[in-house]
Design an enzyme around this catalytic site. Structure first.
Site, PDB file in Angstrom:
ATOM      1  N   CYS A  46      -2.218   8.172   4.612  1.00  0.00           N
ATOM      2  CA  CYS A  46      -2.255   7.805   3.195  1.00  0.00           C
ATOM      3  C   CYS A  46      -3.565   8.236   2.560  1.00  0.00           C
ATOM      4  O   CYS A  46      -3.624   8.478   1.358  1.00  0.00           O
ATOM      5  CB  CYS A  46      -2.101   6.294   3.040  1.00  0.00           C
ATOM      6  SG  CYS A  46      -0.672   5.595   3.876  1.00  0.00           S
TER       7      CYS A  46
ATOM      8  N   GLU B 141       0.892  -1.169   0.000  1.00  0.00           N
ATOM      9  CA  GLU B 141       0.000   0.000   0.000  1.00  0.00           C
ATOM     10  C   GLU B 141       0.919   1.204   0.000  1.00  0.00           C
ATOM     11  O   GLU B 141       1.747   1.376   0.894  1.00  0.00           O
ATOM     12  CB  GLU B 141      -0.915  -0.022   1.223  1.00  0.00           C
ATOM     13  CG  GLU B 141      -2.033   1.020   1.156  1.00  0.00           C
ATOM     14  CD  GLU B 141      -1.702   2.262   1.959  1.00  0.00           C
ATOM     15  OE1 GLU B 141      -1.485   3.319   1.318  1.00  0.00           O
ATOM     16  OE2 GLU B 141      -1.666   2.185   3.188  1.00  0.00           O
TER      17      GLU B 141
END
Length: 542
Positions: free
Chosen positions: A326, A292
């Site tokens: 994020c 990720e």
């Protein structure tokens, strides 16, 4: 071969409030005082043994960088090789444990974190990563507890997935761990990710070499300690803080590398992928690469949006934890018909935002993680100030004298392709493009093509047709898509997290999809009455 055990159905861990007078508030404040009053020595942990090296690095508070929290021993090449050997030794036994036996370890760890370890791990996250009490609670406590409990449950569901068996045959699927070790590379911004990346493969019977982010070692080391207290055998997870390049050079060259579990920058993940490809003929198997990575997360507002809900989502989504999520909102698209009211409401809220030491519970924001982050983020703000086409509507100042503080910054851009709308900044900077209301469809297309990332995004609209249009136009623009909500705060079991394009492999942390990557299934067929003749009936003479 393993069998599916009776695993309890999990529920999400309740988020404690820490309001004045709440018992958890006093306990957390005491933990903050205790951790602030001492300098911790953090060793490597290899095969269950604490290893101290000749080389150490300091961990400081981002909001008070003169204060050293810990001295962390740094792994060298020989230490990394020892960690590989310890992991491979542990694999021989750990890979034979049943899921039910492994589950007991991780469920006990979740219970320890929910009780005795909760204030200490939260405090370490606040001090070492500059998170507020609420941000630490939803991360280091609740999300990590959820990862441990839900991943065990998801593993059980996966083991329940078995092939059909016609009469005379028994078919089964053996969910084996990977052969070799998994390299877990964890980020600074979420203690929960620090805990999940090594434990998710371990729940499936794998062994792990874990390199934590240098700025999150304090909280991550406590997570390792609670796993040990919960009964994790020596060598299953080996803890090797150290220089990223030196650690990776050894691990990526080893024949036994079976997988990489990564959260971090797109550039680093691509370099890891390249290195693995270059070494692929060395490995005993094809390593699983799960990552990720970056994001340039968006909110696009329709003219039918609720102004108050939109404004709150922008402030919370962009500036909680200093924009170092994020999933943080980094670019927004607001119609010209709504912008004056949205701007007014956002500026009102930002004027009330307090920034400072997270130990002062009145603060909404802390400091960015380190000097490199401070300089990178402020360079974007400096460039915007120098460009007459961009307007810095709020904030824009930084002060690194005592801590790495950057004000929440709101930039109105004239060009939707301006760099602050396209490039990942990973800080408290929100860029807004004001579009003509009549160009709604064009704006949706603009949102989709502006950024190489596809992690999170959101649509604000009361008009159901506009929501449907956004679903279609932005289907591939975000792996986590929100309607009338900020695109942060994914909850394990509710919104499995991950994105595609330059944002990663989209293997959805917090779901069974991630766990599938850490198994090497074996199909087994048992025939009860085997054939005794080699011929088939069709071969008979007419």
């Amino acid at each position: 071969m393993d069998a599916a055990p009776a695993i309890p159905v999990p529920v999400n861990e309740p988020v404690l409030s820490y309001v004045p007078g709440a018992p958890e508030r006093a306990t957390l404040k005491q933990a903050l005082q205790d951790l602030s009053a001492r300098e911790v020595e953090i060793p490597l942990v290899i095969g269950g043994r604490e290893v101290r090296t000749a080389n150490t690095a300091d961990v400081v508070m981002p909001h008070r960088h003169s204060h050293v929290l810990a001295r962390v021993h740094q792994a060298g090449p020989d230490d990394v090789r020892a960690a590989i050997a310890a992991a491979r030794d542990a694999w021989r036994d750990w890979s034979t444990w049943t899921l039910e036996r492994r589950a007991r370890v991780f469920l006990k760890a979740a219970d320890l974190l929910a009780t005795a370890y909760r204030p200490t791990v939260n405090a370490a996250t606040m001090l070492g990563q500059s998170k507020t009490a609420h941000q630490a609670e939803i991360d280091a406590a609740c999300e990590l507890i959820d990862f441990l409990r839900f991943n065990v449950h998801f593993a059980s569901r996966l083991y329940d997935e078995q092939p059909i068996s016609p009469p005379g045959t028994r078919n089964t699927m053996d969910y084996r761990p990977l052969e070799g070790f998994v390299y877990a590379i964890t980020p600074f911004n979420f203690t929960s990710i620090g805990g999940n990346l090594p434990t998710a493969p371990a729940i499936m019977g794998n062994v792990v070499v874990w390199k934590p982010a240098a700025t999150a070692v304090c909280s991550n080391y406590l997570v390792l300690k609670l796993l040990q207290e919960a009964g994790l055998p020596p060598g299953v997870i080996n803890f090797v803080p150290g220089p990223a390049a030196a650690v990776s050079d050894v691990l990526l060259a080893d024949r036994a590398l079976a997988g990489i579990h990564f959260t971090g920058s797109t550039e680093v993940f691509r370099s890891l992928w390249t290195r693995v490809a270059e070494n692929v003929t060395r490995y005993a198997s094809y390593p699983r690469l799960v990552g990720e990575t970056g994001g340039k997360d968006f909110v696009v507002a329709h003219a039918s949006s609720n102004v108050d809900a939109l404004a709150v989502a922008l402030v919370r989504g962009a500036f909680e934890y200093q924009g170092q999520k994020c999933s943080a909102v980094s670019r927004a698209y607001v119609p010209d018909s709504l912008w004056p009211r949205v701007r007014e409401r956002v500026l009102e809220m930002l004027a009330e935002v307090r920034m400072g030491d997270p130990a002062d519970f009145r603060n909404f924001m802390g400091a960015v993680i380190d000097r490199n982050a401070f300089e990178r983020i402020t360079s974007y703000i400096t460039a915007a100030r120098a460009d007459p086409a961009q307007q810095v509507l709020f904030g824009g100042r930084g002060d690194a004298a005592a801590g790495y503080f950057i004000e929440p910054t709101l930039i109105q851009v004239a060009d939707p392709g301006y760099r602050s709308m396209c490039e990942e900044i990973f800080g408290p900077v929100l860029s807004v493009y004001v579009y003509p209301e009549a160009r709604w469809a064009e704006t949706l297309s603009l949102v989709d093509r502006t950024s190489p990332y596809a992690l999170t995004g959101g649509i604000f609209a009361e008009d159901a047709r506009a929501v449907a249009e956004a679903h279609t136009a932005l289907r591939f623009a975000a792996g986590n898509f929100y309607v009338n909500d900020k695109p942060t705060g994914a909850v394990v079991g509710q919104q499995p997290f991950g994105g595609a394009r330059a944002s990663g492999t989209n293997d959805k942390a917090g779901s069974f999809l991630n766990l599938i990557r850490w198994t090497s299934p074996r199909a087994i067929k048992e025939t009860f009455v085997p054939a005794k003749q080699w011929t088939y009936p069709f071969m008979a003479e007419p």
